[in-house]
Scaffold this active site. Structure first.
Site: not given
Ligand code: DQA
Length: 151
Positions: A9-10, A17, A73, A76, A79, A86, A97, A99-101, A106, A110
Site C-alpha cells: 500500500p501507498n 509521497r 515491500n 505498512a 508492521h 502466514d 523483504e 524497505h526503502l527507508s 523512524r 515501524r
C-alpha cells in the site's frame, strides 16, 4: 530465473509521497531500472503493486510455483499483517523483504516487522538500491549459497 517484485500500500505514490523519506523516483522508475538490472543478469522480473491485503496474499499464493523467488515491500502491512506473514510462511520459494527507508530510525511502530521472521532476510534504509540488493541476495540463495540454511 523469474522473480516477482511485490509492493504494498501507498508505494504507488512514490515520487510524490514524502519524498524526503522515500525519494523522488516513481515506482515505475524504480521498476524500469530494476528490470534492466535483472535483464543484465539474465533474470526476468515481474512487478505487482496493490493497496489491498487480500490481493497481495492471492499474489503470494499464486507465485509459489511460478517464480524462483519473491521480493516484497509490504508497506505498512509489514508492521501488523499476520495474514501476509502466514502467506509468506506457506510458500516454498525464497522471499526477501525490502524497505526503502530505515524503519528502525523512524517511529516506534515501524521498528517491528511481523514479516521478517518468515523471510530469508530484510534489507532496509538504502532507498531503491534495496531492491537491487534483494536481487543479488536471491541469486545467491538460488545458487545454493543459502546462509540461512547453514546456521
Ligand atoms: C516502507 C516502510 C513502512 O513503514 C511504510 O509504511 C511504507 C514504506 C518503506 O519502504 O520504507 O509504506 O515499507
Amino acid at each position: 530465473m523469474k522473480i516477482l517484485v511485490i509492493n504494498g500500500p501507498n508505494l504507488n505514490l512514490l515520487g510524490k509521497r514524502e519524498p524526503h523519506i522515500y525519494g523522488t523516483k516513481t515506482l515505475d522508475d524504480i521498476n524500469k531500472e530494476l528490470k534492466e538490472f535483472g535483464e543484465g543478469k539474465g533474470i526476468r522480473l515481474e512487478f505487482f503493486q496493490s493497496n489491498h491485503e487480500g490481493e497481495i496474499i492471492d499474489k503470494i499464493q499464486q507465485a509459489d510455483c511460478n517464480y524462483s523467488g519473491i521480493i516484497i515491500n509490504p508497506g505498512a502491512y509489514t508492521h501488523y499483517s499476520y495474514a501476509i506473514r502466514d502467506a509468506v510462511a506457506s510458500i516454498g520459494v525464497p522471499v526477501v523483504e525490502v524497505h526503502l527507508s530505515n524503519i528502525f530510525s523512524r517511529e516506534d511502530f515501524r521498528h517491528h516487522s511481523v514479516i521478517s521472521p518468515v523471510v530469508k532476510g530484510q534489507i532496509c534504509g538504502f532507498g531503491a538500491l534495496g531492491y537491487k540488493l534483494a536481487v543479488f541476495a536471491l541469486i545467491d540463495i538460488l545458487d545454493g549459497n543459502d546462509l540461512g540454511n547453514e546456521l
